[in-house]
Design a protein around this motif. Structure first.
Motif, mmCIF file in Angstrom:
data_model
loop_
_atom_site.group_PDB
_atom_site.id
_atom_site.type_symbol
_atom_site.label_atom_id
_atom_site.label_comp_id
_atom_site.label_asym_id
_atom_site.label_seq_id
_atom_site.Cartn_x
_atom_site.Cartn_y
_atom_site.Cartn_z
ATOM 1 N N ALA A 280 -61.450 -61.901 76.111
ATOM 2 C CA ALA A 280 -60.806 -62.403 75.156
ATOM 3 C C ALA A 280 -59.507 -62.444 75.034
ATOM 4 O O ALA A 280 -58.961 -61.346 75.464
ATOM 5 N N MET A 281 -58.711 -63.479 74.978
ATOM 6 C CA MET A 281 -57.331 -63.737 74.870
ATOM 7 C C MET A 281 -56.598 -64.629 73.862
ATOM 8 O O MET A 281 -57.144 -65.485 73.735
ATOM 9 N N TYR A 282 -55.345 -64.094 73.886
ATOM 10 C CA TYR A 282 -54.508 -65.134 73.012
ATOM 11 C C TYR A 282 -53.226 -65.510 73.636
ATOM 12 O O TYR A 282 -52.865 -64.781 74.441
ATOM 13 N N GLY A 283 -52.882 -67.029 73.900
ATOM 14 C CA GLY A 283 -51.769 -67.296 74.397
ATOM 15 C C GLY A 283 -51.854 -68.728 74.713
ATOM 16 O O GLY A 283 -52.821 -69.399 74.298
ATOM 17 N N TYR A 284 -51.280 -69.239 75.884
ATOM 18 C CA TYR A 284 -51.362 -70.712 76.153
ATOM 19 C C TYR A 284 -52.634 -71.103 76.636
ATOM 20 O O TYR A 284 -53.321 -70.233 77.374
ATOM 21 N N ASN A 285 -53.310 -72.006 76.358
ATOM 22 C CA ASN A 285 -54.757 -72.545 76.497
ATOM 23 C C ASN A 285 -54.817 -74.103 77.010
ATOM 24 O O ASN A 285 -55.919 -74.636 77.200
ATOM 25 N N SER A 286 -53.573 -74.536 76.655
ATOM 26 C CA SER A 286 -53.612 -76.249 76.811
ATOM 27 C C SER A 286 -52.391 -76.673 77.116
ATOM 28 O O SER A 286 -51.338 -75.987 76.513
ATOM 29 N N VAL A 287 -52.040 -77.802 77.993
ATOM 30 C CA VAL A 287 -50.790 -78.173 78.318
ATOM 31 C C VAL A 287 -51.001 -79.772 78.499
ATOM 32 O O VAL A 287 -52.131 -80.114 78.771
ATOM 33 N N ILE A 288 -50.051 -80.286 77.774
ATOM 34 C CA ILE A 288 -49.872 -81.999 77.887
ATOM 35 C C ILE A 288 -48.784 -82.186 79.193
ATOM 36 O O ILE A 288 -47.510 -81.608 78.738
ATOM 37 N N LYS A 289 -48.894 -82.919 80.223
ATOM 38 C CA LYS A 289 -47.980 -83.244 81.172
ATOM 39 C C LYS A 289 -47.970 -84.553 81.609
ATOM 40 O O LYS A 289 -49.147 -85.173 81.960
ATOM 41 N N ILE A 290 -47.243 -85.279 80.787
ATOM 42 C CA ILE A 290 -47.197 -86.945 81.161
ATOM 43 C C ILE A 290 -46.031 -87.234 82.290
ATOM 44 O O ILE A 290 -44.810 -86.835 82.116
ATOM 45 N N SER A 291 -46.431 -87.535 83.558
ATOM 46 C CA SER A 291 -45.510 -87.808 84.571
ATOM 47 C C SER A 291 -44.621 -89.029 84.253
ATOM 48 O O SER A 291 -45.180 -90.045 83.742
ATOM 49 N N GLY A 292 -43.272 -88.855 84.153
ATOM 50 C CA GLY A 292 -42.249 -89.767 83.937
ATOM 51 C C GLY A 292 -42.015 -90.027 82.513
ATOM 52 O O GLY A 292 -41.250 -90.743 82.150
ATOM 53 N N ALA A 293 -42.564 -89.164 81.830
ATOM 54 C CA ALA A 293 -42.196 -89.045 80.351
ATOM 55 C C ALA A 293 -42.163 -87.554 79.969
ATOM 56 O O ALA A 293 -43.165 -87.084 79.182
ATOM 57 N N ASP A 294 -40.967 -87.011 80.323
ATOM 58 C CA ASP A 294 -41.186 -85.362 80.189
ATOM 59 C C ASP A 294 -41.011 -84.915 78.627
ATOM 60 O O ASP A 294 -41.456 -83.968 78.174
ATOM 61 N N THR A 295 -40.503 -86.091 77.785
ATOM 62 C CA THR A 295 -40.566 -85.589 76.298
ATOM 63 C C THR A 295 -41.810 -85.243 75.812
ATOM 64 O O THR A 295 -41.886 -84.844 74.757
ATOM 65 N N TYR A 296 -42.985 -85.753 76.245
ATOM 66 C CA TYR A 296 -44.231 -85.437 75.857
ATOM 67 C C TYR A 296 -44.955 -84.270 76.311
ATOM 68 O O TYR A 296 -46.029 -83.906 75.945
ATOM 69 N N ASN A 297 -44.249 -83.648 77.148
ATOM 70 C CA ASN A 297 -44.660 -82.429 78.087
ATOM 71 C C ASN A 297 -44.713 -81.114 77.066
ATOM 72 O O ASN A 297 -43.608 -80.856 76.517
ATOM 73 N N ASP A 298 -45.730 -80.323 76.863
ATOM 74 C CA ASP A 298 -45.617 -79.407 76.027
ATOM 75 C C ASP A 298 -46.838 -78.260 76.307
ATOM 76 O O ASP A 298 -47.731 -78.843 76.883
ATOM 77 N N SER A 299 -46.718 -77.217 75.818
ATOM 78 C CA SER A 299 -47.743 -75.806 76.112
ATOM 79 C C SER A 299 -48.239 -75.610 74.948
ATOM 80 O O SER A 299 -47.317 -75.434 73.872
#
Length: 142
Positions: free
Chosen positions: A53-72
């Motif tokens: 069991a853990m807490y921390g990053y578990n999802s990432v959004i990465k959109i090629s060519g649109a870095d403003t949408y990228n987030d963890s």
């Protein structure tokens, strides 16, 4: 994910079957981190089963060519796996496991927004189960 993405982790064993860990790595959009625990259900064997069991990053959004949408995104994750111990050196092993992430509402809101965005051509649906693997070696064998 126990390794922070493509990264490493440090583990402390307060008891023979319990491991507390912290991981830091690169998760495709930046630094990812996780902290948690592993409990070995079976101990002192070549192959051991564990729960984690853990807490921390578990999802990432990465959109090629649109870095403003990228987030963890951070959240709780739980799972199980198998540890394969080395026959030659104590403390050397491979971890293989699966995790079920509890994705945050922030992730879900951003994901839903991206699905409605006419400028985003294709999205890969996030997997409900995540797979991890890692090679471990001892820094110290106190």
């Amino acid at each position: 994910m126990p390794y922070g993405g493509y990264g490493g982790r440090i583990t402390f064993n307060p008891a023979s079957q319990l491991a507390l860990f912290g991981g830091v790595g690169y998760n495709l959009v930046g630094a990812g981190y996780n902290a948690g625990m592993q409990y070995l259900v079976s101990s002192k064997k070549q192959t051991e089963f564990f729960l984690t069991a853990m807490y921390g990053y578990n999802s990432v959004i990465k959109i090629s060519g649109a870095d403003t949408y990228n987030d963890s995104y951070n959240g709780f994750s739980a799972g199980a796996g198998v540890r394969v111990n080395s026959n030659r050196k104590k403390g050397v092993f491979w971890d293989f496991g699966v995790l079920i992430p509890a994705r945050s509402s922030e992730f879900q809101d951003d994901w839903d927004s991206l699905k409605k965005n006419p400028y985003i051509e294709s999205l890969n649906k996030p997997l409900p189960v995540l797979i991890f693997a890692g090679f471990n070696f001892p820094i110290s064998t106190m």
